[in-house]
Design a protein around this motif. Structure first.
Motif, PDB file in Angstrom:
ATOM      1  N   GLY A  99       8.673  -4.862 -39.905  1.00 45.60           N
ATOM      2  CA  GLY A  99       9.885  -5.597 -39.576  1.00 45.60           C
ATOM      3  C   GLY A  99      11.110  -4.721 -39.379  1.00 45.60           C
ATOM      4  N   PHE A 100      11.004  -3.439 -39.685  1.00 44.27           N
ATOM      5  CA  PHE A 100      12.127  -2.506 -39.536  1.00 44.27           C
ATOM      6  C   PHE A 100      12.424  -2.304 -38.048  1.00 44.27           C
ATOM      7  CE2 PHE A 100      14.060   1.725 -39.392  1.00 44.27           C
ATOM      8  CZ  PHE A 100      14.949   1.685 -40.456  1.00 44.27           C
ATOM      9  N   HIS A 101      13.692  -2.294 -37.696  1.00 45.01           N
ATOM     10  CA  HIS A 101      14.123  -2.056 -36.314  1.00 45.01           C
ATOM     11  C   HIS A 101      14.758  -0.675 -36.252  1.00 45.01           C
ATOM     12  CE1 HIS A 101      13.680  -6.338 -35.188  1.00 45.01           C
ATOM     13  NE2 HIS A 101      13.965  -6.513 -36.474  1.00 45.01           N
ATOM     14  N   PHE A 102      14.467   0.056 -35.187  1.00 48.58           N
ATOM     15  CA  PHE A 102      15.057   1.383 -35.064  1.00 48.58           C
ATOM     16  C   PHE A 102      15.296   1.735 -33.600  1.00 48.58           C
ATOM     17  CE2 PHE A 102      10.509   2.055 -34.894  1.00 48.58           C
ATOM     18  CZ  PHE A 102      10.334   3.058 -33.957  1.00 48.58           C
ATOM     19  N   LEU A 103      16.240   2.641 -33.417  1.00 50.05           N
ATOM     20  CA  LEU A 103      16.556   3.188 -32.105  1.00 50.05           C
ATOM     21  C   LEU A 103      16.191   4.662 -32.106  1.00 50.05           C
ATOM     22  CD1 LEU A 103      20.178   1.750 -31.736  1.00 50.05           C
ATOM     23  CD2 LEU A 103      18.163   0.927 -30.541  1.00 50.05           C
ATOM     24  N   GLN A 157      16.067   1.497 -26.037  1.00 52.36           N
ATOM     25  CA  GLN A 157      14.941   2.141 -26.709  1.00 52.36           C
ATOM     26  C   GLN A 157      14.918   1.716 -28.181  1.00 52.36           C
ATOM     27  OE1 GLN A 157      15.303   6.353 -25.891  1.00 52.36           O
ATOM     28  NE2 GLN A 157      14.432   6.104 -23.865  1.00 52.36           N
ATOM     29  N   ARG A 158      14.965   0.391 -28.357  1.00 53.50           N
ATOM     30  CA  ARG A 158      14.918  -0.203 -29.695  1.00 53.50           C
ATOM     31  C   ARG A 158      13.500  -0.705 -29.954  1.00 53.50           C
ATOM     32  NH1 ARG A 158      18.763  -4.595 -29.984  1.00 53.50           N
ATOM     33  NH2 ARG A 158      17.098  -5.872 -29.141  1.00 53.50           N
ATOM     34  N   TYR A 159      13.003  -0.403 -31.128  1.00 52.04           N
ATOM     35  CA  TYR A 159      11.628  -0.735 -31.502  1.00 52.04           C
ATOM     36  C   TYR A 159      11.605  -1.529 -32.802  1.00 52.04           C
ATOM     37  CZ  TYR A 159      10.220   2.622 -27.977  1.00 52.04           C
ATOM     38  OH  TYR A 159      10.026   3.272 -26.784  1.00 52.04           O
ATOM     39  N   ILE A 160      10.499  -2.231 -32.987  1.00 51.44           N
ATOM     40  CA  ILE A 160      10.246  -2.941 -34.235  1.00 51.44           C
ATOM     41  C   ILE A 160       8.911  -2.451 -34.796  1.00 51.44           C
ATOM     42  CG2 ILE A 160       9.183  -4.903 -33.033  1.00 51.44           C
ATOM     43  CD1 ILE A 160      10.172  -6.695 -35.351  1.00 51.44           C
ATOM     44  N   VAL A 161       8.862  -2.318 -36.114  1.00 50.79           N
ATOM     45  CA  VAL A 161       7.623  -1.932 -36.792  1.00 50.79           C
ATOM     46  C   VAL A 161       6.794  -3.206 -36.977  1.00 50.79           C
ATOM     47  CG1 VAL A 161       6.621  -0.881 -38.852  1.00 50.79           C
ATOM     48  CG2 VAL A 161       8.819  -0.041 -37.960  1.00 50.79           C
ATOM     49  N   LEU A 162       5.553  -3.167 -36.508  1.00 49.81           N
ATOM     50  CA  LEU A 162       4.691  -4.351 -36.510  1.00 49.81           C
ATOM     51  C   LEU A 162       3.926  -4.511 -37.823  1.00 49.81           C
ATOM     52  CD1 LEU A 162       3.318  -4.051 -32.866  1.00 49.81           C
ATOM     53  CD2 LEU A 162       5.232  -5.428 -33.695  1.00 49.81           C
TER      54      LEU A 162
END
Length: 179
Positions: A99-103, A157-162
């Motif tokens: 659920g962590f979001h990162f750039l 370039q934003r991602y989410i940890v699945l």
């Protein structure tokens, strides 16, 4: 009562998982989310179906994958590589988890401030690219290819940890080093 499986969905699930990828419930991709929901709903039938071709379908907490004992050496190599990735991301942010979001740009900024993080990135030998940004893109791309993170916004370039990331964390936590 017999329940027939949707051949197209079964084929898509097989195609997705056969490369060692994970299918996660919290993916931003609507088509992958629908596949996961179908898999979850028909898990017992699908598990039995895939067992006929000697593939074990496993369902975790919000993720699914194929388990295999084939090519143990290759699987161990991949897990060692993934442990290096975990180590890097935990140094980036100890809260890095499902659920962590990162750039990518945020990680790049943190590397400028944190020499240890820079060294951890350089330690990962399987990354391509000459610049930090290219190496970070390579690292995130490898996690994305395996189904552990997903891009939410290509421009930023934003991602989410699945959810499947929990598999790695559980594996990592299970390693006990005795001195």
């Amino acid at each position: 009562m017999t329940i027939d499986l949707d051949k197209q969905k079964v084929a898509k699930i097989f195609s997705y998982l056969k490369e060692g990828r994970f299918l996660s419930q919290n993916t931003p991709s609507k088509s992958e989310k629908r596949l996961f929901e179908y898999l979850q709903k028909h898990f017992e039938l699908l598990r039995e179906y895939f067992s006929f071709i000697e593939i074990e379908l496993r369902l975790g907490d919000g993720y699914a994958y194929f388990a295999s004992l084939d090519n143990k050496e290759k699987r161990l190599e991949i897990l060692y590589e993934l442990i290096d990735y975990l180590n890097f991301f935990y140094n980036y942010n100890p809260l890095f988890d499902v659920g962590f979001h990162f750039l990518i740009s945020d990680i790049q900024e943190k590397i400028k401030e944190n020499m240890t993080l820079d060294l951890r990135l350089k330690k990962i030998k399987t990354l391509s690219g000459d610049t930090r940004h290219a190496q970070l893109r390579s690292l995130v791309s490898k996690l994305e290819k395996r189904g552990f993170v997903a891009c939410e916004d290509e421009y930023l370039q934003r991602y989410i940890v699945l959810n499947s990331f929990a598999y790695l964390v559980n594996f990592y936590d299970a390693i006990e080093i005795k001195e």
